[in-house]
Design an enzyme around this catalytic site. Sequence first.
Site, PDB file in Angstrom:
ATOM      1  N   LYS A   1       0.786  -1.171   0.067  1.00  0.00           N
ATOM      2  CA  LYS A   1       0.092   0.125   0.039  1.00  0.00           C
ATOM      3  C   LYS A   1       0.731   1.102  -0.190  1.00  0.00           C
ATOM      4  O   LYS A   1       0.428   2.239  -0.675  1.00  0.00           O
ATOM      5  CB  LYS A   1      -0.972   0.033   1.151  1.00  0.00           C
TER       6      LYS A   1
ATOM      7  N   ASP B   1      -3.852   7.224   4.546  1.00  0.00           N
ATOM      8  CA  ASP B   1      -3.155   5.728   4.776  1.00  0.00           C
ATOM      9  C   ASP B   1      -3.776   5.224   5.939  1.00  0.00           C
ATOM     10  O   ASP B   1      -4.325   6.186   6.928  1.00  0.00           O
ATOM     11  CB  ASP B   1      -1.688   5.908   5.028  1.00  0.00           C
TER      12      ASP B   1
END
Length: 666
Positions: free
Chosen positions: A32, A215
Amino acid sequence: MADLSHLNPQQRAAAMHLGTPLLVLAGAGSGKTRVITHKIAYLIEECDYQPRHIAAITFTNKAAREMQERVGKLLSGQSAKGLTVTTFHSLGLHILREEADKIGYKARFSILDSADQYGIAAEILKTTDKKLVRQLQSIISNWKNALLTPQQAIDQAGNELEAQAAKLYRAYQDTLRAYQAVDFDDLIKLPVELFQQDNETLAKWQNKLRYLLVDEYQDTNACQYQLLKLLTGMRGAFTAVGDDDQSIYAWRGADQQNIERLGKDFPSLSVIKLEQNYRSTTRILNAANTLIANNPKLYQKNLWSELGHGEPIKISAASNEDDEAERVVLKIQAHQFQNRTRYGDYAILYRSNHQSRPFEQQLRNARIPYILSGGTSFFERSEIKDLISYLRLIANSDDDPAFIRAVTTPKRGVGAGTLEKLGLYAGRRHVSLFAAVFEPGFALEIQERLLEPLTEFCNFINRLQYRAEREPAGELLQELLRAIEYENWLYDNEEARAAESKWQNVQDFVAWMTKKGEEDGKNLLALTQTIALMSLLENRDEENPDAVRMSTLHASKGLEYPHVFLVGVEEEILPHRESLDGEKLAEERRLMYVGVTRAQKTLNISYCHKRKRGGEWASIEPSRFLEELGPDIDKPGKVQPEAEKKAQGKAALAGIMAMLGEKTGG
């Protein structure tokens, strides 16, 4: 040009997606951070976004630093100057500093730490019941994260404890405002309230931050979600990256429903799943997938990997916690020797901090180095922070939080009422608390008997400031401690053993400062700046010592280790005894999932047949989660008899000695 060629198809699609809001469901170990950093580079290099109009928001300073460094490397020759890579709280602080006047604060407002907050709450409640104060603080923190005002909390209080918390909430907020101070939760709550009430200020920040990347989105609370929603406005120019299967922070306000809310509040939301895992073997991922399938989910994910089938997951039983610790350490020793690995390749993970004790004992006995994650750093200890508050104030008399802590520790006849008056006056005059003490206008507003201890304290600091530039740091520190009678105060306010331990820490600190001052030729003022920098950098983890990692499951999220020992996997520990049904049980299962997916190559899981509870031996059941890992698991047989275990240990040791003999030619 942004090079996206080494991203997989889903990662590339996420990095290039524009036009609608985007949710990236990023499974454990699916890259990610790579997606976020490449997307930032893509926005700057291909889409003509100015770095100053992009903000990437995460939850820890460490993650923000890592992201900033990686973006810098990706931008071929282009500058990332002006790019905001920050935590939610740092972004909130930045907004508040710029807009302080709009909420009635001065720009140099104070940020109170948990000890300061506790002190204010305990003072208002007039109690020494630490458990009650912390309980009420936790309720207030959750209310703030849910954007409840003190009045709403009073109106909605459902029981006696909540009614008490609501009353404290109002008085606590009044005190904070009087001190020109905010707490950690206010750093996000106050900007949200400002944006809700002031369209012009909101438009200014929407124009400043034109694309947001968030995030660890699954860890956001209601307040953080509102901040994201307000900043992105109707445009919805954002990418939220998270994993609903790793949502493990409900106890501190994280709201898993925020993933669902995105789809409702932004109907044009696109969803991209990252399911290829770059961390673990197929066996580990199969077990993780089978386990988490027992939770109800909005979006289905199935992790897979090209890293091979891997070794079987081993589950073993021990007779008790000491036996479990001994077995784990023996396994680490044998595996480490046979495979020539580093100690740093091994991690021991557990549900709660108290479980670490027997493992620490066995590791020490075996002379194996280890690092304990999540422990309190030396500079974060309350007694060291007490002393540092004096040093900060000597170095900079405008440091309001240091002033508040120093003037009240130890107590010297300056009460909350006096500080409140001082805070209000300083706020009106836009001066520091220290400067306000000496203003003639303040003397007219307060009785002389209340002003006297304040001026006495400030004159004491001024004298120390003069001497700090001229005298050896160590001697001056010892004199400071004698003058404020800190040792006596510790013994008056703590149990004897705790006071002794804290006083020893203070002595260690003074000894370190003395040595540092002599070696570097620095006076107390210069050393204070060194300490401030050291406290900020202390958790940077730049060194990577060869040591076994020990960590709670919560603290291990985001990390990975070649060889993982998941210990104490028992009913009433994992899942925790207070979380045996509903959403709480689902969160415990996600916690187990986080533990399983930390492992890259091997995973050993263990449990005990009995443990001491309240001084008595109690029989223990293995965790229900063990049955949910699927069939491809090495299950334990009966507990190995002690004699047999020792014989096996001796045989292993003999084998090791033989190998050593071969190596040395003996």
